[in-house]
Structures are given as structure tokens and as C-alpha cells.
Design a protein around this motif. Structure first.
Motif, PDB file in Angstrom:
ATOM      1  N   ALA A 126       1.402  -5.377   2.977  1.00  0.00           N
ATOM      2  CA  ALA A 126       0.974  -6.452   3.274  1.00  0.00           C
ATOM      3  C   ALA A 126       0.861  -7.771   2.798  1.00  0.00           C
ATOM      4  O   ALA A 126       1.204  -9.002   3.299  1.00  0.00           O
ATOM      5  CB  ALA A 126      -0.501  -6.381   3.955  1.00  0.00           C
ATOM      6  N   LEU A 186      -0.708  -0.183   0.664  1.00  0.00           N
ATOM      7  CA  LEU A 186      -0.975  -1.564   1.717  1.00  0.00           C
ATOM      8  C   LEU A 186      -1.048  -2.699   1.059  1.00  0.00           C
ATOM      9  O   LEU A 186      -0.448  -3.670   1.838  1.00  0.00           O
ATOM     10  CB  LEU A 186      -2.372  -1.163   2.438  1.00  0.00           C
ATOM     11  N   THR A 187      -1.427  -2.980  -0.090  1.00  0.00           N
ATOM     12  CA  THR A 187      -1.228  -4.203  -0.817  1.00  0.00           C
ATOM     13  C   THR A 187       0.301  -4.644  -0.829  1.00  0.00           C
ATOM     14  O   THR A 187       0.546  -5.881  -0.466  1.00  0.00           O
ATOM     15  CB  THR A 187      -1.903  -4.131  -2.131  1.00  0.00           C
ATOM     16  N   LYS A 227      -3.604   1.576   7.585  1.00  0.00           N
ATOM     17  CA  LYS A 227      -3.737   0.351   8.370  1.00  0.00           C
ATOM     18  C   LYS A 227      -4.837   0.746   9.464  1.00  0.00           C
ATOM     19  O   LYS A 227      -5.604  -0.182  10.041  1.00  0.00           O
ATOM     20  CB  LYS A 227      -2.158   0.103   9.209  1.00  0.00           C
ATOM     21  N   GLU A 234      -0.281  -7.090  11.616  1.00  0.00           N
ATOM     22  CA  GLU A 234       0.934  -6.607  10.539  1.00  0.00           C
ATOM     23  C   GLU A 234       2.215  -6.572  11.324  1.00  0.00           C
ATOM     24  O   GLU A 234       3.127  -7.052  10.820  1.00  0.00           O
ATOM     25  CB  GLU A 234       0.383  -5.602   9.716  1.00  0.00           C
ATOM     26  N   CYS A 293      -7.054  -5.132   2.028  1.00  0.00           N
ATOM     27  CA  CYS A 293      -6.040  -3.965   1.497  1.00  0.00           C
ATOM     28  C   CYS A 293      -6.803  -3.225   0.499  1.00  0.00           C
ATOM     29  O   CYS A 293      -6.144  -2.008   0.185  1.00  0.00           O
ATOM     30  CB  CYS A 293      -4.921  -4.628   1.123  1.00  0.00           C
TER      31      CYS A 293
END
Length: 406
Positions: free
Chosen positions: A118, A114-115, A146, A28, A101
Motif C-alpha cells: 500500500a 501490507l506496507t 487488508k 486499495e 499498515c
């Protein structure tokens, strides 16, 4: 336009790096560095294969970071030699990134953040604004998430239901900050629908579109909540409704009913009514019966009671309320299908169902002519509500009835 393209390519590029051996956090970070480089370079010389360019640059960034970090020398020994530049293979890795995620080891809040970071390509600042928390707090949440998934391998089938639940939560977050999370959830769900042929993915997309179509009618000019029964249906987006109904019909035709399809069917029946009094409440009750069978949710049963009250009269609705265990801890995490006159205009409630139970009881008592009890219950529900708009709406209802009785 390049920024939109970059956001759409971000998840698949991250997934390529993870598949090649980078852990999630490193991948990422490398992709974010590549995106910065793309914004600088593409203005003068946009590549023919944008995804291939991003993969190549991000992989170089990852290798540079690995080589510069002496604590990761073992990992550096394991990485493959950099592949020759050129078109990337036609594999959609985005779906695997969705699964990563939405990993079960993450809390729902972390999975959503996180979704958005990323898969959605949003900045930490944008996500923090949407959640109304300090940027540093959101950065810590994303970093922990992460780290949690960094050791997860793509060697097991992902859980589609978990991914859908995360997207459902994103949609429910509303419109805070400079990012419309409802629109973002629709974009991500469309992307998921393009990556996987699943009737519940289509059902969720239809549900989102049908609810989003009512957005312009949900609040008055002063910001106060407008219940569904009072909304100006001329403000509803008919194109979104038509799209949602079409997607839903195709999903239902596959005869693999799930909770999102059932919720979308309820939303479609509301959308189909030219006026509130023409709503087909009998069919809505039948769909709530299906939804209750699929979810075993007290919140669904609560909404069903309102539908019963509309279909068979307020006393039947009050009878349906009897015996509902609204204090069950599990009910705080279960889906809520909307359509109720006193329900908030989102398809999922994160709030305690008890004030909503009280509000429903107040509504049905008012319909039954017991204004004193209804006014008392509206005021009680207002005190318990954690949502400011809903609290204001319930307080107004109590005040209206008290004026009527004075």
C-alpha cells in the motif's frame, strides 16, 4: 518516470479514499484500478494535477464497485456524492496510512507486506519474490492483512515506534528478488521523514544510510560474507555516509535519544574509522551502554561484549558474555546494533541469538589465543546458523583455525 510518480502517490491516494469512507481493502483495490488506467492514459495526456486525477478516478472506481455489489448496499447509502474534480486539499494522508499498515493487530510479517503493497506500491509478485515465497501465499497474506485493518478508523494517534519497527524489518529483508528492499526501506523512511518531524525517524534513516553505504564491501566476488573488520573501505559509499552522519547529528542535537539514533551513532563511528584498527571502540562501548539502557536487549549486550573485547581485550569481552540470557524468547525480537567483527551486516536479526552468542564466544577465544576452543565454537555456531551466508562464513573460520593447528 510516470511509474515512479505513481508509486510515490499511491499511499496518499489510498488514504484520501479511506478518509472519505472507503474501507482499506476497497480503497486499495480502487487505487490499483486507477493506477492501471493512469498507465494507459498518461502516456498521451498527463494531467496537470496527477494526485487529483488519481483521487477522482479511484473514487469513481470505488463508487462503481460499491454500486455493483448488492451485498454492500448499506454502505453505498452512506458514501458521499462524488466531489467535483479539481486539486486535492494539501493534507498529507500518507502518515496515517503508515500507521494503518503498521497496526498492532497485524503480525510483523503481515505489516511489512501490507506496507510494501500500500505504501510502497509494489506488486504482490514483487513482494513474494523478495520474500522467496509463492505469489499465491503472499496474496493470501496481504488479503488477510487488508481485512484485518478494514474496520480501523483514523481517530486515534498512530504509534510511530510501531511504524519504525516495520520499516526496520523491511530494511532487514535484504536484496532478494527484483526489488532491493533495503533501498525501498530507505525510500519509505525518507518519505516518512518528510511527513513527520521526529528524531527517531531521522535516526532510523541515518542508520539505514550508514549501513547501506557498506553494501558493496559486504561480500566477496564468490558471494561469501566479508566481516566488517575485513572489508575494503574504499568500496564504502562516502556520500551516503556523509548524508547519514549529517542527519544523525541533527537528530542528536534535539536531545531526545532513542534506540535508532544510538545504533546510528555506532554505525557512524565505524564509518569514521579510516581502518579497522583505528575504530574508537571505547566510544562504541559507551553507545552500547546507552542502547542497552534504552532497549534492555540481550542481543545488544551480546554485541556490546564484542566491543568490550576490542576496547579492553578478549578476556574482558568473554567476561562480559557471562550471565547473558541468550535463551530468552524476547531476545528473538529485539534489535541488534552492528559493528561486531563476527556479526552479520544487517541492523536487525530475526534469527535465534544462540548461534550468534556461540560465534561471538568463538571470536573472543580466538583473540585470546585459544584456537582449539575457537574452532570448536565456530563449527558449533555454523551448525546452528539459519542464514546460508553466515553458516558458510563460520564454517570457513573453523576450517581456517583447524588448518592453523594441524
Amino acid at each position: 518516470m510516470d511509474e515512479v510518480l505513481l508509486r510515490s502517490l499511491t499511499p496518499s491516494v489510498i488514504a484520501v479514499l479511506v478518509r472519505r469512507g472507503a474501507d482499506f481493502a476497497a480503497a486499495e483495490d480502487a487505487v490499483q484500478d486507477a493506477l492501471v488506467e493512469a498507465l494507459r492514459v498518461w502516456a498521451a495526456d498527463r494531467p496537470r494535477d496527477p494526485k487529483g486525477w488519481l483521487v477522482t478516478v479511484a473514487w469513481r472506481k470505488f463508487l462503481d464497485a460499491a454500486r455493483a455489489d448488492t451485498a454492500r448496499r448499506r454502505r453505498e447509502d452512506r458514501v458521499e456524492e462524488e466531489p467535483a474534480p479539481g486539486p486535492t486539499r494539501a493534507v498529507d494522508d500518507t502518515l496515517q496510512l503508515y500507521f494503518l499498515c503498521a497496526h498492532p493487530s497485524l503480525t510483523p510479517a503481515s505489516a511489512v507486506a501490507l506496507t510494501l503493497r500500500a505504501v510502497g506500491g509494489l506488486t504482490t509478485r514483487q513482494i513474494a519474490q523478495a520474500y522467496l515465497v509463492p505469489e499465491a501465499t503472499m496474496a493470501q497474506r496481504i488479503s488477510r492483512a487488508k481485512r484485518t485493518v478494514s474496520g480501523v478508523q483514523f481517530d486515534q494517534p498512530g504509534n510511530v515506534a510501531t511504524v519504525l519497527r516495520v520499516l526496520y524489518l523491511v530494511f532487514n529483508e535484504g536484496y532478494s528478488g527484483d526489488v532491493d528492499l533495503a533501498a525501498e526501506a530507505i525510500r519509505l523512511t525518507r518519505q516518512l521523514a518528510g511527513a513527520i518531524d521526529h528524531p527517531e525517524v531521522a535516526g532510523l534513516l541515518a542508520l539505514m544510510l550508514l549501513h547501506h553505504a557498506r553494501r558493496a564491501a559486504r561480500s566477496a566476488p564468490d558471494g561469501s560474507l566479508v566481516p566488517l573488520v575485513e572489508q575494503d573501505r574504499e568500496l564504502w559509499d562516502t556520500e551516503l555516509i556523509a548524508s547519514g552522519v549529517e542527519i544523525l547529528q541533527a537528530a542528536l542535537a534535539r536531545d531526545q535519544l532513542g534506540e535508532y539514533q544510538a545504533q546510528a551513532a555506532i554505525a557512524a563511528l565505524h564509518a569514521d574509522a579510516p581502518a579497522a584498527e583505528e575504530t574508537d571502540w571505547v566510544q562504541i562501548v559507551e553507545w552500547y551502554d546507552e542502547l542497552a539502557r534504552l532497549t534492555d536487549s540481550p542481543v545488544v549486550l551480546l554485541n556490546r561484549a564484542v566491543a568490550v573485547g576490542e576496547a579492553d581485550g578478549p578476556r574482558a569481552g568473554l567476561a562480559a558474555l557471562d550471565g547473558l540470557n541468550t535463551s530468552s524468547p524476547s531476545s528473538r525480537q529485539l534489535p541488534q546494533a552492528l559493528g561486531c567483527a563476527q556479526a552479520r551486516e544487517t541492523p536487525l536479526s530475526r534469527e535465534d541469538p544462540i548461534p550468534r552468542y556461540t560465534a561471538v564466544s568463538a571470536y573472543l577465544h580466538e583473540r585470546d589465543g585459544d584456537l582449539a576452543t575457537a574452532a570448536r565454537l565456530y563449527a558449533e555456531a555454523a551448525r546452528k546458523a539459519s542464514n546460508l551466508a553466515e553458516r558458510d562464513h563460520l564454517t570457513r573460520q573453523a576450517a581456517r583455525l583447524n588448518r592453523a593447528m594441524s
